[in-house]
Enzyme design. Structure first.
Site, mmCIF file in Angstrom:
data_model
loop_
_atom_site.group_PDB
_atom_site.id
_atom_site.type_symbol
_atom_site.label_atom_id
_atom_site.label_comp_id
_atom_site.label_asym_id
_atom_site.label_seq_id
_atom_site.Cartn_x
_atom_site.Cartn_y
_atom_site.Cartn_z
ATOM 1 N N GLU A 91 -34.581 -56.703 77.685
ATOM 2 C CA GLU A 91 -34.660 -56.378 76.368
ATOM 3 C C GLU A 91 -34.155 -55.115 75.838
ATOM 4 O OE1 GLU A 91 -38.612 -58.987 75.838
ATOM 5 O OE2 GLU A 91 -38.386 -57.671 74.455
ATOM 6 N N CYS A 112 -34.399 -48.477 71.776
ATOM 7 C CA CYS A 112 -35.433 -48.644 73.078
ATOM 8 C C CYS A 112 -34.711 -49.242 74.072
ATOM 9 C CB CYS A 112 -36.628 -49.182 72.370
ATOM 10 S SG CYS A 112 -37.661 -49.549 73.805
ATOM 11 N N CYS A 119 -41.851 -55.099 85.778
ATOM 12 C CA CYS A 119 -42.375 -53.763 85.966
ATOM 13 C C CYS A 119 -43.604 -53.809 86.977
ATOM 14 C CB CYS A 119 -43.051 -52.991 84.999
ATOM 15 S SG CYS A 119 -43.769 -51.332 85.161
ATOM 16 N N CYS A 123 -50.215 -52.646 83.955
ATOM 17 C CA CYS A 123 -50.938 -52.336 83.027
ATOM 18 C C CYS A 123 -51.676 -53.624 82.388
ATOM 19 C CB CYS A 123 -50.375 -51.559 81.950
ATOM 20 S SG CYS A 123 -49.755 -50.127 82.569
ATOM 21 N N CYS A 126 -50.019 -55.319 79.138
ATOM 22 C CA CYS A 126 -48.462 -55.243 78.809
ATOM 23 C C CYS A 126 -47.909 -56.472 79.268
ATOM 24 C CB CYS A 126 -47.965 -54.039 79.633
ATOM 25 S SG CYS A 126 -46.150 -53.918 79.457
ATOM 26 N N CYS A 363 -42.143 -54.712 74.076
ATOM 27 C CA CYS A 363 -40.884 -54.966 74.948
ATOM 28 C C CYS A 363 -41.581 -55.749 76.038
ATOM 29 C CB CYS A 363 -40.277 -53.608 75.585
ATOM 30 S SG CYS A 363 -38.641 -53.737 75.020
HETATM 31 N N1 SAH Z 1 -43.230 -47.901 81.375
HETATM 32 C C1 SAH Z 1 -43.264 -46.942 80.475
HETATM 33 C C2 SAH Z 1 -42.101 -47.416 79.144
HETATM 34 C C3 SAH Z 1 -42.259 -48.709 78.842
HETATM 35 S S1 SAH Z 1 -43.717 -49.348 78.027
HETATM 36 C C4 SAH Z 1 -44.804 -46.477 79.646
HETATM 37 O O1 SAH Z 1 -45.814 -47.224 79.958
HETATM 38 O O2 SAH Z 1 -44.907 -45.635 79.046
HETATM 39 C C5 SAH Z 1 -43.418 -48.665 76.441
HETATM 40 C C6 SAH Z 1 -44.677 -48.416 75.523
HETATM 41 O O3 SAH Z 1 -45.331 -49.646 75.126
HETATM 42 C C7 SAH Z 1 -46.030 -47.974 76.470
HETATM 43 O O4 SAH Z 1 -46.532 -46.951 75.825
HETATM 44 C C8 SAH Z 1 -46.799 -49.250 76.928
HETATM 45 O O5 SAH Z 1 -48.251 -48.750 76.995
HETATM 46 C C9 SAH Z 1 -46.641 -49.873 75.165
HETATM 47 N N2 SAH Z 1 -46.818 -51.169 75.148
HETATM 48 C C10 SAH Z 1 -46.856 -52.044 76.186
HETATM 49 N N3 SAH Z 1 -47.374 -53.238 75.835
HETATM 50 C C11 SAH Z 1 -47.873 -52.839 74.366
HETATM 51 C C12 SAH Z 1 -48.430 -53.815 73.421
HETATM 52 N N4 SAH Z 1 -48.515 -55.193 73.752
HETATM 53 N N5 SAH Z 1 -48.940 -53.241 72.397
HETATM 54 C C13 SAH Z 1 -48.317 -52.141 72.102
HETATM 55 N N6 SAH Z 1 -47.885 -51.270 72.988
HETATM 56 C C14 SAH Z 1 -47.610 -51.772 74.168
HETATM 57 FE FE1 SF4 Z 2 -45.032 -50.911 83.048
HETATM 58 FE FE2 SF4 Z 2 -45.864 -51.973 80.826
HETATM 59 FE FE3 SF4 Z 2 -47.287 -50.246 82.118
HETATM 60 FE FE4 SF4 Z 2 -45.229 -49.508 81.021
HETATM 61 S S1 SF4 Z 2 -46.942 -50.221 80.034
HETATM 62 S S2 SF4 Z 2 -45.876 -48.927 83.278
HETATM 63 S S3 SF4 Z 2 -43.992 -51.218 81.284
HETATM 64 S S4 SF4 Z 2 -46.742 -52.440 83.012
#
Ligand code: SAH
Ligand code: SF4
Length: 380
Positions: A91, A112, A119, A123, A126, A363
């Site tokens: 995406e 973005c 990934c 987390c 996510c 994303c």
């Molecule tokens: N992996 C990197 C970049 C991609 S994630 C990172 O973790 O920083 C980009 C951002 O979106 C991160 O701050 C992540 O924690 C946040 N994010 C992921 N899922 C989300 C959600 N459901 N709602 C809001 N922010 C989210």
């Molecule tokens: Fe990976 Fe999502 Fe964690 Fe970013 S927030 S490191 S994309 S699992």
């Protein structure tokens, strides 16, 4: 398989052209086709001799991304789901000017971009990590996210009943205006886990002969890979850094981000300090507010301490609901109270309030949804 031409820097192309005994100005002509006209076919590069075009075609691929789905309307955030040559999906998210977020005033559009398919960091909140990691994106796949959106934008502008997209009519509309002047590396994947490809793609997107996007207008977001943050600090380009913090103590952060076990806050913040000293650049902390997980006011003091120490600004982001996950965003009162408490500690903080931006930071969700729908269709 041939490597795509958009994976190479000007120096690499010059070296290749020298081997082929081609004059240097031919490289400039080629780059103009790729990054100004943004064409997707060798045939239209009419000022290059046919034999050279043939040579290029035999040695390099020239690919684009296939648009599978687009979500969102014109003046708000739009999500693009792309299919890659191996059928994987990624995406990109196009966000209209929002000066308060990462860049400065007079921003036009922020894109973005994704850096990996899936990934590996898992987390808990996510969508990108839900189905694990598949592969790193190649340099050209990162670069192409910018070019493909700009092509798409022009073809939308020129859309009439029978018109072709501008890119296939280079003689009538040869130059694709630049739309994107801000990049955030916050799409699917952990950017610093695909370090080499990311850095090379960003060099291409930053170069005056390439994407022309200023390094200061590029923000890399990481879940906290401490050694790579130090490595990034030693690079000559002045990128902005965003840290996905989401917890101001190891206890809270560790519950939702497994990466915190490998690089606990002490190690992460030491790396950030190094970045801050080397770059004199303001760091941003991303802090998603998740109900009952990290939104309690006892996170405020440790968060303020970290922000002061690292001269960091805090972006509070209400959690975006992910299908299949039980996490929820806190009420608006709780969000505002958290912000007010941070401000009381003299921290520079913003809270994302716009309702229309619900798809912003989430994303990975469109891909997940589409893949599930496709799987559903196959089963039915
Ligand atoms: N992996 C990197 C970049 C991609 S994630 C990172 O973790 O920083 C980009 C951002 O979106 C991160 O701050 C992540 O924690 C946040 N994010 C992921 N899922 C989300 C959600 N459901 N709602 C809001 N922010 C989210
Ligand atoms: Fe990976 Fe999502 Fe964690 Fe970013 S927030 S490191 S994309 S699992």
């Amino acid at each position: 398989m041939l490597t795509d031409i958009k994976s190479f820097t000007v120096e690499e192309l010059q070296a290749r052209f020298q081997e082929w005994r081609q004059p240097t100005y031919r490289v400039a002509q080629l780059l103009e086709w790729l990054y100004v006209h943004r064409v997707i076919s060798w045939d239209v590069m009419t000022n290059l001799p046919k034999a050279l075009r043939q040579l290029l075609q035999e040695n390099f691929a020239l690919q684009t991304l296939e648009l599978v789905r687009r979500q969102g309307s014109r003046d708000v955030t739009q999500k693009f789901l792309w299919k890659l040559s191996d059928q994987s999906m990624i995406e990109s998210v196009l966000i209209p000017a929002n000066p308060a977020l990462y860049g400065e005033a007079s921003d036009r559009h922020t894109l973005c971009v994704s850096t990996q398919v899936g990934c590996a960091y898992g987390c808990k909140f996510c969508a990108s990590g839900l189905e694990g990691w598949k592969r790193n994106l190649r340099v050209d796949e990162i670069v192409e996210q910018v070019l493909a959106i700009e092509r798409w934008h022009v073809s939308e502008e020129f859309k009439t009943e029978d018109a072709q997209p501008a890119v296939s009519r280079p003689s009538s509309s040869p130059t694709i205006p630049r739309l994107i002047n801000n990049l955030v590396i916050m799409g699917m994947g952990e950017p610093l886990a695909n370090y080499d490809n990311l850095l090379k793609a960003l060099k291409i997107l930053n170069a005056p002969w390439g994407g022309g996007i200023g390094a200061r207008k590029i923000t890399i977001s990481t879940s906290g890979l401490a050694p790579q943050i130090r490595k990034l600090a030693d690079e000559p380009l002045q990128f902005r850094l965003a840290i996905s913090l989401h917890g101001a103590t190891d206890e809270v952060r560790g519950k939702i981000m497994p990466v915190n076990r490998k690089y606990p806050l002490k190690e992460l913040t030491a790396a950030c300090e190094y970045y801050q000293q080397k770059k004199e650049r303001m760091i941003t902390f991303e802090y998603i507010l998740i109900a009952g997980v990290n939104d309690s006011l006892d996170q405020v003091k440790p968060l303020a301490q970290l922000a002061h120490r690292l001269h960091a600004k805090v972006n509070l982001i209400p959690y975006n609901k992910v299908e299949d996950l039980d996490w929820e965003r806190p009420s608006e009162e709780v969000q505002e109270a958290f912000l007010a408490a941070l401000e009381k500690e003299d921290v520079t903080a913003t809270l994302r309030r716009e309702k229309g931006h619900d798809i912003d930071a989430a994303c990975g969700q469109l891909r997940l949804k589409t893949e599930r729908e496709l799987a559903g269709k196959i089963i039915q």
